[in-house]
Motif scaffolding. Structure first.
Motif, PDB file in Angstrom:
ATOM      1  N   ILE A 116       5.528  11.460  -5.991  1.00 22.60           N
ATOM      2  CA  ILE A 116       6.091  10.573  -4.957  1.00 22.60           C
ATOM      3  C   ILE A 116       7.084   9.607  -5.600  1.00 22.60           C
ATOM      4  CG2 ILE A 116       4.137   8.946  -5.133  1.00 22.60           C
ATOM      5  CD1 ILE A 116       4.590   8.404  -2.090  1.00 22.60           C
ATOM      6  N   LEU A 117       8.273   9.562  -5.055  1.00 24.64           N
ATOM      7  CA  LEU A 117       9.316   8.674  -5.576  1.00 24.64           C
ATOM      8  C   LEU A 117       9.027   7.230  -5.189  1.00 24.64           C
ATOM      9  CD1 LEU A 117      12.508  10.754  -4.703  1.00 24.64           C
ATOM     10  CD2 LEU A 117      11.277  10.662  -6.877  1.00 24.64           C
ATOM     11  N   ASN A 118       9.381   6.323  -6.092  1.00 26.43           N
ATOM     12  CA  ASN A 118       9.141   4.901  -5.857  1.00 26.43           C
ATOM     13  C   ASN A 118       9.832   4.425  -4.580  1.00 26.43           C
ATOM     14  OD1 ASN A 118       8.140   2.223  -6.961  1.00 26.43           O
ATOM     15  ND2 ASN A 118      10.327   1.776  -6.785  1.00 26.43           N
ATOM     16  N   ARG A 119      11.094   4.803  -4.381  1.00 30.98           N
ATOM     17  CA  ARG A 119      11.832   4.353  -3.192  1.00 30.98           C
ATOM     18  C   ARG A 119      11.309   5.012  -1.923  1.00 30.98           C
ATOM     19  NH1 ARG A 119      14.223  -0.180  -2.510  1.00 30.98           N
ATOM     20  NH2 ARG A 119      15.564   0.732  -0.913  1.00 30.98           N
ATOM     21  N   PHE A 120      10.823   6.249  -2.026  1.00 29.13           N
ATOM     22  CA  PHE A 120      10.213   6.898  -0.867  1.00 29.13           C
ATOM     23  C   PHE A 120       8.953   6.138  -0.466  1.00 29.13           C
ATOM     24  CE2 PHE A 120       7.403  10.030   1.170  1.00 29.13           C
ATOM     25  CZ  PHE A 120       8.239  10.486   2.187  1.00 29.13           C
ATOM     26  N   LEU A 121       8.150   5.770  -1.463  1.00 26.13           N
ATOM     27  CA  LEU A 121       6.947   4.981  -1.182  1.00 26.13           C
ATOM     28  C   LEU A 121       7.319   3.654  -0.534  1.00 26.13           C
ATOM     29  CD1 LEU A 121       3.881   4.467  -1.439  1.00 26.13           C
ATOM     30  CD2 LEU A 121       4.344   3.534  -3.726  1.00 26.13           C
ATOM     31  N   TYR A 122       8.395   3.031  -1.011  1.00 26.81           N
ATOM     32  CA  TYR A 122       8.847   1.753  -0.437  1.00 26.81           C
ATOM     33  C   TYR A 122       9.139   1.895   1.061  1.00 26.81           C
ATOM     34  CZ  TYR A 122      12.149  -1.844   0.966  1.00 26.81           C
ATOM     35  OH  TYR A 122      12.793  -2.836   1.670  1.00 26.81           O
ATOM     36  N   HIS A 123       9.915   2.901   1.431  1.00 25.70           N
ATOM     37  CA  HIS A 123      10.252   3.083   2.843  1.00 25.70           C
ATOM     38  C   HIS A 123       9.006   3.417   3.675  1.00 25.70           C
ATOM     39  CE1 HIS A 123      14.561   2.633   2.470  1.00 25.70           C
ATOM     40  NE2 HIS A 123      14.591   3.511   1.481  1.00 25.70           N
ATOM     41  N   ILE A 124       8.099   4.198   3.103  1.00 25.51           N
ATOM     42  CA  ILE A 124       6.832   4.489   3.786  1.00 25.51           C
ATOM     43  C   ILE A 124       6.067   3.198   4.050  1.00 25.51           C
ATOM     44  CG2 ILE A 124       4.512   5.410   3.388  1.00 25.51           C
ATOM     45  CD1 ILE A 124       6.123   7.623   4.262  1.00 25.51           C
ATOM     46  N   LEU A 125       5.961   2.350   3.020  1.00 24.31           N
ATOM     47  CA  LEU A 125       5.181   1.111   3.141  1.00 24.31           C
ATOM     48  C   LEU A 125       5.793   0.149   4.156  1.00 24.31           C
ATOM     49  CD1 LEU A 125       4.312   0.546  -0.622  1.00 24.31           C
ATOM     50  CD2 LEU A 125       2.700   1.114   1.209  1.00 24.31           C
ATOM     51  N   THR A 126       7.132   0.072   4.201  1.00 28.45           N
ATOM     52  CA  THR A 126       7.751  -0.822   5.185  1.00 28.45           C
ATOM     53  C   THR A 126       7.482  -0.354   6.607  1.00 28.45           C
ATOM     54  OG1 THR A 126       9.885   0.332   5.117  1.00 28.45           O
ATOM     55  CG2 THR A 126       9.579  -1.521   3.584  1.00 28.45           C
ATOM     56  N   SER A 127       7.180   0.929   6.766  1.00 27.09           N
ATOM     57  CA  SER A 127       6.843   1.438   8.103  1.00 27.09           C
ATOM     58  C   SER A 127       5.383   1.192   8.454  1.00 27.09           C
ATOM     59  CB  SER A 127       7.146   2.938   8.187  1.00 27.09           C
ATOM     60  OG  SER A 127       6.194   3.694   7.455  1.00 27.09           O
ATOM     61  N   LYS A 128       4.612   0.698   7.474  1.00 29.71           N
ATOM     62  CA  LYS A 128       3.170   0.514   7.675  1.00 29.71           C
ATOM     63  C   LYS A 128       2.742  -0.957   7.670  1.00 29.71           C
ATOM     64  CE  LYS A 128       2.226   5.029   7.330  1.00 29.71           C
ATOM     65  NZ  LYS A 128       1.694   5.813   8.470  1.00 29.71           N
ATOM     66  N   THR A 129       3.702  -1.884   7.731  1.00 28.05           N
ATOM     67  CA  THR A 129       3.343  -3.296   7.596  1.00 28.05           C
ATOM     68  C   THR A 129       2.381  -3.766   8.688  1.00 28.05           C
ATOM     69  OG1 THR A 129       5.420  -3.855   8.720  1.00 28.05           O
ATOM     70  CG2 THR A 129       5.391  -4.006   6.318  1.00 28.05           C
ATOM     71  N   GLN A 130       2.575  -3.274   9.909  1.00 25.10           N
ATOM     72  CA  GLN A 130       1.675  -3.674  10.998  1.00 25.10           C
ATOM     73  C   GLN A 130       0.268  -3.134  10.757  1.00 25.10           C
ATOM     74  OE1 GLN A 130       2.531  -5.850  13.363  1.00 25.10           O
ATOM     75  NE2 GLN A 130       0.403  -5.830  14.020  1.00 25.10           N
ATOM     76  N   LEU A 131       0.170  -1.902  10.311  1.00 27.93           N
ATOM     77  CA  LEU A 131      -1.128  -1.312   9.992  1.00 27.93           C
ATOM     78  C   LEU A 131      -1.793  -2.059   8.838  1.00 27.93           C
ATOM     79  CD1 LEU A 131      -3.304   0.896  10.143  1.00 27.93           C
ATOM     80  CD2 LEU A 131      -1.848   2.306   8.649  1.00 27.93           C
ATOM     81  N   ILE A 132      -1.003  -2.392   7.815  1.00 24.89           N
ATOM     82  CA  ILE A 132      -1.546  -3.121   6.664  1.00 24.89           C
ATOM     83  C   ILE A 132      -2.093  -4.471   7.099  1.00 24.89           C
ATOM     84  CG2 ILE A 132      -0.949  -4.205   4.463  1.00 24.89           C
ATOM     85  CD1 ILE A 132       1.086  -1.939   4.045  1.00 24.89           C
TER      86      ILE A 132
END
Length: 409
Positions: free
Chosen positions: A120-136
């Motif tokens: 998993i690429l670091n920047r791919f993980l970043y974009h994934i995580l920004t899409s999960k902020t409400q869930l987090i």
């Protein structure tokens, strides 16, 4: 067919595997640096308050001396490109990335993701995580005291397409982010230039010599101090009111209607402002905003403590514009006082001298400044709206690009 579509068709036509965050990256919790050893220079500490708007805010950093600790702190270093998350407090769940060339040290309640970049690429993980902020935020418990567990964080399921697909998605989303940042910078620069132009002409129009009469505010009017109104007194409908804090956060140069109300019974016990009064915030966190004025052009309203209604016989907007000038700012810098909050004493406020030309001249000046003020306000409201629209556009395409059919075993 786009390059991304081609890659998906070639490499994962039937969908992609989903894995837990804990299966594709390590997670490091921050170190408990001692606040008693914080200092104003040395090695920067990354605290939860430094994670803002997907970046690291360096405006309120604290520092430490490496010699004060015997532990090996190397694993707590945040290098360029590292992704961090706030684990508690008001910023819980917010994701940040170190886009500077500086290094920082993780404080407690800040976590760092360390992805296995073979899968998993670091920047791919970043974009994934920004899409999960409400869930987090939701798994942190939300509420007044959210608290994020690293174990729960590791249980979030994310799509794991092949690396070439990740690379193409990152390219698209990074380009979109860069274009949005450029647009924001351009709009902000335009607004700054217009505001400087406005301030220049405002000060010029309000500069007079001996050709007009000069009087203190105390000679042309009186201050009526508000009292007794709390935000907890607000009701859905009732008698209109303004709290001093709203002058700072909501209202502009003038207003005819309020956004808040109190009950009719409560209103009978409160001080009132009338049409034509200049409402003045009596307290602020800084000199710049203390005594911020508002030309009140509506009917009778209730006013809170820590604010005044200045009642006078001049043009209301003319007085309001005078209390926005560079000259008045310098006056405040000279006489305002306070440690935690800043105030300007009533006698000092009333001692401020202003030019008092005929009412016809005041009206002419106000008409010119109103046009400038309207232009700046249009830009001010337009820029956040444009930025928000771009952000929603980014989120829409991000979520669409990161939605994959899951391959089941």
């Amino acid at each position: 067919m786009s390059r991304l579509d081609e890659l998906i068709t070639e490499l994962c036509p039937d969908g992609v595997e989903y894995k837990l965050i804990g299966d594709v990256c390590d997670f490091i919790n921050g170190f408990a640096f001692k606040s008693s050893k914080f200092q104003g220079y040395g090695e920067p500490i990354l605290r939860i308050s430094n994670i803002q708007d997907k970046k690291i805010d360096t405006s309120n950093l604290v520092y430490f001396n490496l010699d004060d600790y015997t532990e090996d702190l190397s694993k707590y270093i945040v290098n360029k490109g590292d992704i961090v998350v706030a684990m508690s407090g008001a910023t819980t769940g917010k994701i940040g990335v170190n886009d500077t060339d500086s290094i920082y040290y993780l404080n407690q309640r800040v976590g760092k993701f360390v992805p296995n970049e073979k899968i998993i690429l670091n920047r791919f993980l970043y974009h994934i995580l920004t899409s999960k902020t409400q869930l987090i935020y939701q798994i942190s418990g939300g509420g007044a005291q959210p608290n994020l567990s690293s174990e729960k964080l590791k249980q979030i399921k994310i799509p794991l397409p092949p690396l070439p697909v990740q690379q193409e998605i990152v390219r698209i989303l990074d380009n979109f982010t860069e274009l949005t940042a450029e647009l924001t910078a351009e709009l902000t620069a335009e607004l700054t230039a217009r505001r400087k132009q406005y301030e220049y002409y405002r000060d010029l129009l309000l500069t007079f010599g001996d050709e007009v009469e000069w009087k203190t505010l105390g000679e042309i009017g009186k201050l009526i101090r508000g009292s007794g109104l709390l935000k907890s007194d607000f009701v859905e409908e009732g008698f209109p009111c303004i709290h001093y804090g709203q002058i700072h956060t909501y209202y502009g140069t003038s207003a005819t209607e309020t956004i808040s109300f109190v009950s009719v019974d409560k209103s009978k016990k409160l001080k009132k402002a009338k049409k034509g009064d200049v409402l003045i915030a009596g307290v602020s966190e800084n000199v710049e905003d203390v005594c911020k004025p508002l030309a009140w052009l509506g009917g009778d309203i209730c006013i809170s403590g820590d604010m005044f209604a200045f009642r006078h016989n001049q043009n209301t907007k003319y007085i309001t514009y005078l209390l926005q000038t560079t000259d008045f700012s310098r006056y405040k810098e000279k006489f305002a006082h306070g440690a935690k909050v800043t105030r300007l004493r009533q006698d000092k406020l009333l001692a401020y001298k202003i030019p008092v030309p005929p009412l016809e001249e005041q009206e002419r000046i106000v008409a010119i400044l109103d046009r400038f003020d309207a232009l700046c306000n249009d830009l001010t409201s337009g820029i956040p709206a444009e930025i928000e629209a771009r952000q929603k556009q980014y989120e829409y395409y991000r979520d669409k690009l990161l939605s994959f059919k899951e391959v089941t075993a």
